[in-house]
Write a protein that holds these residues in place. Structure first.
Motif, PDB file in Angstrom:
ATOM      1  N   GLY A 175       0.784  -1.228   0.000  1.00 30.28           N
ATOM      2  CA  GLY A 175       0.000   0.000   0.000  1.00 30.28           C
ATOM      3  C   GLY A 175       0.813   1.273   0.000  1.00 30.28           C
ATOM      4  N   VAL A 176       2.151   1.169  -0.095  1.00 36.60           N
ATOM      5  CA  VAL A 176       3.002   2.351  -0.030  1.00 36.60           C
ATOM      6  C   VAL A 176       3.956   2.354  -1.215  1.00 36.60           C
ATOM      7  CG1 VAL A 176       4.625   3.658   1.376  1.00 36.60           C
ATOM      8  CG2 VAL A 176       2.896   2.242   2.478  1.00 36.60           C
ATOM      9  N   THR A 177       4.067   3.513  -1.900  1.00 34.02           N
ATOM     10  CA  THR A 177       4.973   3.619  -3.051  1.00 34.02           C
ATOM     11  C   THR A 177       6.391   3.894  -2.561  1.00 34.02           C
ATOM     12  OG1 THR A 177       4.398   5.949  -3.225  1.00 34.02           O
ATOM     13  CG2 THR A 177       3.196   4.423  -4.627  1.00 34.02           C
ATOM     14  N   MET A 178       6.965   2.929  -1.873  1.00 31.36           N
ATOM     15  CA  MET A 178       8.324   3.064  -1.358  1.00 31.36           C
ATOM     16  C   MET A 178       8.997   1.702  -1.393  1.00 31.36           C
ATOM     17  SD  MET A 178       9.605   4.662   2.272  1.00 31.36           S
ATOM     18  CE  MET A 178       8.981   6.288   1.836  1.00 31.36           C
ATOM     19  N   ASP A 179      10.242   1.687  -1.835  1.00 32.20           N
ATOM     20  CA  ASP A 179      10.961   0.426  -1.947  1.00 32.20           C
ATOM     21  C   ASP A 179      11.324  -0.134  -0.579  1.00 32.20           C
ATOM     22  OD1 ASP A 179      10.934   0.226  -4.661  1.00 32.20           O
ATOM     23  OD2 ASP A 179      12.846   1.242  -4.951  1.00 32.20           O
ATOM     24  N   LYS A 180      11.376  -1.459  -0.519  1.00 33.12           N
ATOM     25  CA  LYS A 180      11.931  -2.122   0.654  1.00 33.12           C
ATOM     26  C   LYS A 180      12.947  -3.146   0.165  1.00 33.12           C
ATOM     27  CE  LYS A 180       8.383  -5.751   1.032  1.00 33.12           C
ATOM     28  NZ  LYS A 180       7.355  -6.353   1.904  1.00 33.12           N
ATOM     29  N   LEU A 181      14.044  -3.280   0.897  1.00 33.96           N
ATOM     30  CA  LEU A 181      15.069  -4.254   0.559  1.00 33.96           C
ATOM     31  C   LEU A 181      14.889  -5.495   1.415  1.00 33.96           C
ATOM     32  CD1 LEU A 181      18.332  -2.140   0.119  1.00 33.96           C
ATOM     33  CD2 LEU A 181      17.111  -3.423  -1.637  1.00 33.96           C
ATOM     34  N   ILE A 182      14.850  -6.643   0.773  1.00 39.29           N
ATOM     35  CA  ILE A 182      14.674  -7.912   1.452  1.00 39.29           C
ATOM     36  C   ILE A 182      15.853  -8.806   1.085  1.00 39.29           C
ATOM     37  CG2 ILE A 182      13.124  -9.870   1.843  1.00 39.29           C
ATOM     38  CD1 ILE A 182      10.921  -8.134   0.531  1.00 39.29           C
ATOM     39  N   GLY A 183      16.396  -9.519   2.062  1.00 37.38           N
ATOM     40  CA  GLY A 183      17.516 -10.419   1.798  1.00 37.38           C
ATOM     41  C   GLY A 183      17.396 -11.700   2.588  1.00 37.38           C
ATOM     42  N   LYS A 184      18.252 -12.636   2.280  1.00 41.29           N
ATOM     43  CA  LYS A 184      18.292 -13.922   2.972  1.00 41.29           C
ATOM     44  C   LYS A 184      19.588 -14.022   3.779  1.00 41.29           C
ATOM     45  CE  LYS A 184      14.448 -15.692   1.297  1.00 41.29           C
ATOM     46  NZ  LYS A 184      13.310 -16.053   2.160  1.00 41.29           N
TER      47      LYS A 184
ATOM     48  N   LYS B 264      21.523 -16.921   6.378  1.00 42.87           N
ATOM     49  CA  LYS B 264      21.482 -18.295   6.874  1.00 42.87           C
ATOM     50  C   LYS B 264      21.810 -18.322   8.357  1.00 42.87           C
ATOM     51  CE  LYS B 264      22.550 -21.490   4.048  1.00 42.87           C
ATOM     52  NZ  LYS B 264      21.169 -22.066   3.969  1.00 42.87           N
ATOM     53  N   LEU B 265      20.867 -18.861   9.161  1.00 44.65           N
ATOM     54  CA  LEU B 265      21.071 -19.019  10.591  1.00 44.65           C
ATOM     55  C   LEU B 265      21.810 -20.320  10.873  1.00 44.65           C
ATOM     56  CD1 LEU B 265      17.573 -17.833  11.862  1.00 44.65           C
ATOM     57  CD2 LEU B 265      19.665 -16.497  11.661  1.00 44.65           C
ATOM     58  N   GLU B 266      22.234 -20.501  12.111  1.00 47.58           N
ATOM     59  CA  GLU B 266      22.996 -21.700  12.460  1.00 47.58           C
ATOM     60  C   GLU B 266      22.161 -22.966  12.314  1.00 47.58           C
ATOM     61  OE1 GLU B 266      24.809 -21.386  16.261  1.00 47.58           O
ATOM     62  OE2 GLU B 266      26.567 -20.388  15.462  1.00 47.58           O
ATOM     63  N   SER B 267      20.854 -22.832  12.453  1.00 45.42           N
ATOM     64  CA  SER B 267      19.989 -23.997  12.328  1.00 45.42           C
ATOM     65  C   SER B 267      19.906 -24.494  10.889  1.00 45.42           C
ATOM     66  CB  SER B 267      18.585 -23.651  12.828  1.00 45.42           C
ATOM     67  OG  SER B 267      18.048 -22.579  12.061  1.00 45.42           O
ATOM     68  N   GLY B 268      20.470 -23.739   9.965  1.00 40.15           N
ATOM     69  CA  GLY B 268      20.432 -24.109   8.555  1.00 40.15           C
ATOM     70  C   GLY B 268      19.303 -23.461   7.789  1.00 40.15           C
ATOM     71  N   ASP B 269      18.409 -22.810   8.515  1.00 37.57           N
ATOM     72  CA  ASP B 269      17.287 -22.152   7.862  1.00 37.57           C
ATOM     73  C   ASP B 269      17.683 -20.748   7.423  1.00 37.57           C
ATOM     74  OD1 ASP B 269      15.593 -24.316   8.333  1.00 37.57           O
ATOM     75  OD2 ASP B 269      15.168 -23.618  10.366  1.00 37.57           O
ATOM     76  N   ASP B 270      17.023 -20.272   6.380  1.00 34.58           N
ATOM     77  CA  ASP B 270      17.242 -18.907   5.903  1.00 34.58           C
ATOM     78  C   ASP B 270      16.265 -17.959   6.590  1.00 34.58           C
ATOM     79  OD1 ASP B 270      19.358 -19.289   4.273  1.00 34.58           O
ATOM     80  OD2 ASP B 270      18.212 -19.489   2.424  1.00 34.58           O
ATOM     81  N   ALA B 271      16.805 -16.935   7.248  1.00 33.09           N
ATOM     82  CA  ALA B 271      15.953 -15.885   7.798  1.00 33.09           C
ATOM     83  C   ALA B 271      15.738 -14.823   6.722  1.00 33.09           C
ATOM     84  CB  ALA B 271      16.594 -15.268   9.031  1.00 33.09           C
ATOM     85  N   GLU B 272      14.554 -14.227   6.709  1.00 31.04           N
ATOM     86  CA  GLU B 272      14.267 -13.128   5.781  1.00 31.04           C
ATOM     87  C   GLU B 272      14.593 -11.821   6.475  1.00 31.04           C
ATOM     88  OE1 GLU B 272      10.701 -12.890   2.926  1.00 31.04           O
ATOM     89  OE2 GLU B 272      10.157 -11.519   4.544  1.00 31.04           O
ATOM     90  N   ILE B 273      15.564 -11.104   5.935  1.00 33.22           N
ATOM     91  CA  ILE B 273      16.015  -9.842   6.527  1.00 33.22           C
ATOM     92  C   ILE B 273      15.360  -8.677   5.798  1.00 33.22           C
ATOM     93  CG2 ILE B 273      17.992  -8.431   7.137  1.00 33.22           C
ATOM     94  CD1 ILE B 273      18.068 -11.045   8.539  1.00 33.22           C
ATOM     95  N   LEU B 274      14.741  -7.802   6.563  1.00 36.94           N
ATOM     96  CA  LEU B 274      14.083  -6.621   6.002  1.00 36.94           C
ATOM     97  C   LEU B 274      14.806  -5.373   6.491  1.00 36.94           C
ATOM     98  CD1 LEU B 274      11.731  -5.229   4.521  1.00 36.94           C
ATOM     99  CD2 LEU B 274      10.388  -5.436   6.610  1.00 36.94           C
ATOM    100  N   ASP B 275      15.328  -4.585   5.553  1.00 41.92           N
ATOM    101  CA  ASP B 275      16.042  -3.347   5.881  1.00 41.92           C
ATOM    102  C   ASP B 275      15.037  -2.198   5.892  1.00 41.92           C
ATOM    103  OD1 ASP B 275      17.939  -1.450   6.367  1.00 41.92           O
ATOM    104  OD2 ASP B 275      18.723  -1.392   4.326  1.00 41.92           O
ATOM    105  N   LEU B 276      14.654  -1.753   7.088  1.00 46.47           N
ATOM    106  CA  LEU B 276      13.670  -0.677   7.223  1.00 46.47           C
ATOM    107  C   LEU B 276      14.349   0.687   7.151  1.00 46.47           C
ATOM    108  CD1 LEU B 276      11.400  -2.093  10.096  1.00 46.47           C
ATOM    109  CD2 LEU B 276      10.930  -2.070   7.642  1.00 46.47           C
ATOM    110  N   PRO B 277      13.630   1.727   6.706  1.00 44.64           N
ATOM    111  CA  PRO B 277      14.208   3.076   6.690  1.00 44.64           C
ATOM    112  C   PRO B 277      14.654   3.512   8.072  1.00 44.64           C
ATOM    113  CG  PRO B 277      12.160   3.002   5.421  1.00 44.64           C
ATOM    114  CD  PRO B 277      12.269   1.694   6.126  1.00 44.64           C
ATOM    115  N   GLY B 278      15.675   4.360   8.124  1.00 40.26           N
ATOM    116  CA  GLY B 278      16.189   4.843   9.403  1.00 40.26           C
ATOM    117  C   GLY B 278      15.196   5.746  10.113  1.00 40.26           C
ATOM    118  N   ILE B 279      15.060   5.553  11.421  1.00 38.40           N
ATOM    119  CA  ILE B 279      14.155   6.372  12.237  1.00 38.40           C
ATOM    120  C   ILE B 279      14.847   6.722  13.553  1.00 38.40           C
ATOM    121  CG2 ILE B 279      12.060   5.382  11.244  1.00 38.40           C
ATOM    122  CD1 ILE B 279      11.795   3.655  13.760  1.00 38.40           C
ATOM    123  N   TYR B 280      14.365   7.781  14.199  1.00 40.31           N
ATOM    124  CA  TYR B 280      14.922   8.186  15.492  1.00 40.31           C
ATOM    125  C   TYR B 280      14.065   7.709  16.656  1.00 40.31           C
ATOM    126  CZ  TYR B 280      18.254  11.141  13.029  1.00 40.31           C
ATOM    127  OH  TYR B 280      19.269  11.596  12.218  1.00 40.31           O
TER     128      TYR B 280
END
Length: 706
Positions: free
Chosen positions: A36-45, A47-63
Motif C-alpha cells: 500500500g506504499v509507493t516506497m521500496d523495501k530491501l529484502i535479503g536472505k 542463513k542461521l545456524e539452524s540451517g534455515d534462511d531468515a528473511e532480513i528486512l532493511d527498514l528506513p532509518g528512524i529516530y
C-alpha cells in the motif's frame, strides 16, 4: 523457533544499518514494495545456524517510533500492526556505539512493543578511537537483552550476532515488565476492548498515532479522538514525558556500563574535523564539490563510452547477422528493428548506470556525500528542493535515467517527487547529437565572443545552463502547487570519514543495474516494439503503393539511393507518417512541417533518434559520423516550399533547440519515473508539463525570431 523467521533491521540514520544488511545478505537481495506504499523495501536472505534462511528486512532509518516523516510512518505502520505482512519475528536494533545514549532510545521503544530484540553495537572501533569503552556484557545484563559487537562495514562480529539471534528466537523474550511512563489503566483497557487485545505499549501507540496508522479506518480514528477527549490524553505532552523518562533510565544504565578514557588526540582535532574545515568551508566547500563533480562526470563520459560503443556495436552486428541469415519477412524486421533494437536501448544505458552508482556509492561510503547535502541544502531549499537533490540534478547531465534512480537517497517524499519531476529538464548526453546538428545550422562556426570563446561552444553551454535554471524555477512552482501535509526537515548527523568497502559498492552497482534492466527495461522494450509497428505499417495498402510509386518515378535508381527513397516514402505513408500529417497544423506555429513532426514522434524512443529519423526522411545513408555531417548539409539545403527560403533558418533552428531542451522526448525517463513513483500519474504529469513548456517556449522563440 520458526523455520524461516522475519528479521527487521531497525536503527537511527547513519548507524550502519544498511552496511550490516549488505554484510548479512550479500547479493541475496531483492527489491520489493511495502504493502500500500509507493516506497521500496530491501529484502535479503541470511542463513542461521539452524540451517534455515531468515528473511532480513532493511527498514528506513528512524529516530523514534513517533514518526515525523513519510518514511518513518512506513516503519511505524509495520511495528504497530502485528497483522502486517512485514511484522517481524525479531528485531535487530543497530546502534552507533559512539552515540550510545541517543541510539538506545529507539531500542527501548522497540523492545517495549513486545518484539523479541537483539542489540547490535556497531562502530565499536570509532567509539574506541574516541576513548569510549563499553562493557557490553554488563550492558546486556542491565538491559536484559542479547548484545553483539559488530563492525558492519568490515563484516566483523556476524557469527556473534547469529548466536544472539538464535538464542533470542529460541527464548522468545519480549519486553520489560513495566513501562517508563504513567498512564491510565482504564484507558488502556478500553482501547483493548474496542480495538483488540494487545500489550499496553501497543495500545498507547495506537492512541497517539492513530491518524498515521493505515490499519484503522475513519470511524476507528474518530473513536480514538473520543477516547483522548474522555481521558484528557494529550499526545505531545505524553510523548515528551515518556522520552524524558526513557532518557533518565537509559542514562543511568549507560553511565554504569560505559567509561571514557583519555585519548592522545584532541577530539575536536580529529581527521574528520580537519577535513570538514575544508569540505564544509563556505567558499572552498562549493569549489571542491564542483571540482569533484567535474572529475566524476568526465570519467563517466570517458569510461562509459567504450562499453557503450561495444554494446551498440554488438547489437548492430547481431541485427546485421540475423537479417542476413533469416528470411526477409515482417517477423524478421520485428525481431531485429523492434525487439532487439529495444533491448539495445536498455542495455546501452548499463555502463552509465554502473559508473554513476560506482561514484555515488564511493562518495556515500566515505562520508562525503552527507557533506554535499549539508552545504547545498540552504540554497536548494529556496526552490522547493533539498541538499539531497543536488546529486540527481547534476547526474541528469549524463542521463536522466540513473539520475532519477539516485533520488532514492532523498528521505522526504515531497522533495524526492519534485526532484524526479524536474530532473529531465537537465540537458542529458542524448541531446548532444541534436544540439550538434542544429547549432551548426544556425550559429556561425567562425564567429567568436570577445575573440576568445567560439559562439557554437557558448550556445551549447547556454543550453545546459538554461536547463538547470528552468529546473530550479519549475521546482519552485511545484513547491507552491504541491500541497503535502508533510513538512520537510533536513536533519542529518554527519558521519566520520571512512574508507569504502568495495563489496558494498559492488552490491549497490548490481542492485541498481538489475532494477533498471528488469523493471524499466520491460517497459522500454514494449514501447520500442509499438513504435516499430507504427513506422512499419500504414492504412490499407499505402506502404506497398509507396514502394511502387518510387520505383515508377525513378526507373534509373538502384542500390542504397533507391532504398533510401523507398524507405522515406514508406515512412511518410506509415501510421507514424499519417500522424505527422495530422499533427502538422498543431506544430505549424512552431515553424515545423510533417517531416519534423515524424522526428518528434520517433524521437520519443530516445532523443538522439531525431538525427536518425531525419536521415531516413532525407534519404541519407552511411555511418553515424558521416550521416550527421550529411544531415547538416541536407537540412541546410532544404527549402521551405511556402517562402522559397532555407527551411532551417535561425528562427526554426532555435525553436527546435528550445523544444528539445525542454521536451520530454525519452520513454526511458518516463519508464524510470513510473518505476520510482509506482504510479503512471507522475509520468503523465511530467510528460504534459514538459511538452507544454517546450511548445510554448518554442512558439515564442519562433514567432520572435522569424
Amino acid at each position: 523457533m520458526k523455520k524461516s523467521p522475519k528479521i527487521a533491521l531497525i536503527g537511527n540514520p547513519n548507524a550502519g544499518k544498511s552496511s550490516l544488511f549488505n554484510s548479512l545478505t550479500g547479493l541475496r537481495q531483492k527489491t520489493g514494495n511495502f504493502p500500500g506504499v509507493t516506497m521500496d523495501k530491501l529484502i535479503g536472505k541470511w542463513k542461521l545456524e539452524s540451517g534455515d534462511d531468515a528473511e532480513i528486512l532493511d527498514l528506513p532509518g528512524i529516530y523514534s517510533i513517533y514518526p515525523k516523516s513519510v518514511d518513518e510512518q512506513v516503519v511505524i505502520n509495520i511495528l504497530a500492526n502485528p497483522k502486517h505482512p512485514d511484522y517481524p519475528d525479531l528485531a535487530i536494533v543497530v546502534v552507533d556505539a559512539s552515540n550510545l545514549k541517543r541510539n538506545l532510545l529507539l531500542f527501548s521503544q522497540v523492545r517495549d512493543l513486545g518484539i523479541p530484540t537483539v542489540l547490535a553495537l556497531n562502530m565499536i572501533d570509532v567509539a574506541e578511537n574516541q576513548g569510549i569503552v563499553i562493557n557490553s556484557v554488563k550492558l546486556a545484563r542491565e538491559l536484559n537483552v542479547e548484545i553483539a559487537e559488530v563492525n558492519a562495514k568490515k563484516g566483523i562480529g556476524l557469527n556473534g550476532l547469529r548466536l544472539a539471534v538464535n538464542k533470542t528466537l529460541a527464548s522468545g523474550y519480549n519486553s520489560n515488565d513495566t513501562l517508563p511512563m504513567t498512564y491510565s489503566s482504564e484507558l488502556v483497557d478500553e482501547i483493548k476492548q474496542k480495538y483488540g487485545d494487545t500489550d499496553d505499549y501497543h495500545a498507547l501507540l495506537w492512541l497517539s498515532e492513530h491518524d498515521n496508522l493505515r490499519q484503522f479506518n475513519t470511524q476507528q480514528r474518530v473513536g480514538f479522538d473520543e477516547l483522548q477527549t474522555k481521558y484528557g490524553w494529550k499526545t505531545q505532552e505524553a510523548q515528551s514525558k515518556e522520552t524524558m523518562a526513557r532518557y533518565a533510565q537509559l542514562n543511568e544504565i549507560v553511565d554504569n556500563c560505559l567509561h571514557e578514557m583519555p585519548v592522545e588526540e584532541d577530539p575536536i582535532n580529529t581527521w574528520t574535523d580537519r577535513l570538514d574545515k575544508i569540505f564544509l568551508h563556505r567558499f572552498w566547500g562549493y569549489f571542491i564539490f564542483l571540482a569533484i563533480l567535474f572529475i566524476v562526470f568526465q570519467a563517466i563520459f570517458t569510461w562509459a563510452t567504450y562499453p557503450m560503443d561495444l554494446i551498440d556495436g554488438g547489437i548492430a552486428s547481431l541485427n546485421e547477422f540475423l537479417k542476413t541469415e533469416l528470411p526477409d519477412s515482417k517477423l524478421t524486421d520485428l525481431l531485429t528493428d523492434g525487439l532487439i533494437s529495444g533491448i539495445g536501448g536498455v542495455l546501452i544505458f548499463i555502463p552509465q548506470i554502473a559508473f554513476l552508482f560506482f561514484f555515488i556509492s564511493m562518495l556515500e561510503e566515505t562520508g562525503y556525500m552527507s557533506r554535499v547535502m549539508f552545504i547545498m541544502d540552504k540554497l536548494m531549499r529556496r526552490f522547493g528542493l533539498s541538499g539531497k537533490s543536488v546529486v540527481p540534478l547534476i547526474s541528469g547531465v549524463a542521463c536522466a535515467v540513473p539520475a532519477i534512480m539516485s533520488t532514492r537517497s532523498i528521505s522526504s517524499w515531497k522533495d524526492r517527487l519534485i526532484t524526479i519531476m524536474v530532473t529531465p529538464l537537465m540537458s542529458c548526453s542524448a541531446r548532444l547529437p541534436i544540439y550538434t546538428v542544429l547549432i551548426a545550422l544556425v550559429v556561425p562556426e567562425t564567429s567568436s565572443l570577445f575573440g576568445i570563446f567560439n559562439l557554437q561552444g557558448v550556445a551549447l553551454f547556454a543550453l545546459y545552463l538554461l536547463g538547470f535554471f528552468v529546473a530550479l524555477v519549475s521546482a519552485w512552482i511545484m513547491k507552491l502547487l504541491l500541497k503535502v501535509k508533510e513538512r520537510s526537515y533536513f536533519i542529518m548527523e554527519l558521519p566520520s570519514y571512512k574508507g569504502p568497502r568495495f563489496s558494498h559498492v559492488a552490491i549497490t552497482i548490481w542492485n541498481s543495474t538489475k532494477a533498471f534492466v528488469f523493471q524499466a527495461g520491460k517497459i522500454i522494450v514494449a514501447i520500442s516494439i509499438v513504435l516499430w509497428v507504427l513506422a512499419s505499417y500504414g492504412p490499407g495498402d499505402s506502404i506497398e503503393r509507396a514502394e511502387i510509386k518510387i520505383k515508377a518515378e525513378n526507373p534509373t535508381l538502384t542500390g542504397i539511393e533507391l532504398e533510401n527513397k523507398i524507405a522515406s516514402q514508406k515512412l511518410e505513408n506509415s501510421y507514424a507518417g499519417v500522424f505527422g500529417k495530422v499533427i502538422e497544423p498543431v506544430i505549424k506555429p512552431l515553424g515545423y512541417d510533417w517531416k519534423i513532426g515524424i522526428a518528434l514522434i520517433t524521437s520519443f524512443a530516445a532523443r538522439e533518434v531525431f538525427v536518425g529519423t531525419m536521415s531516413t526522411i532525407y534519404s541519407l545513408g552511411g555511418e553515424v559520423d558521416d550521416e550527421n555531417a550529411t544531415v547538416m548539409n541536407r537540412m541546410r539545403a532544404e527549402i521551405n516550399p511556402e517562402t522559397g527560403k532555407p527551411m532551417y533558418d535561425t528562427a526554426l533552428g532555435f525553436s527546435l533547440l528550445i523544444f528539445y531542451a525542454f521536451a520530454m522526448q525519452c520513454m526511458s525517463t518516463l519508464a524510470i519515473t513510473y518505476r520510482e513513483t509506482k504510479s503512471w500519474k507522475y509520468p503523465a504529469i511530467q510528460l504534459f508539463y514538459m511538452t507544454g513548456l517546450a511548445y510554448i517556449s518554442a512558439f515564442i522563440v519562433y514567432q520572435v525570431l522569424k
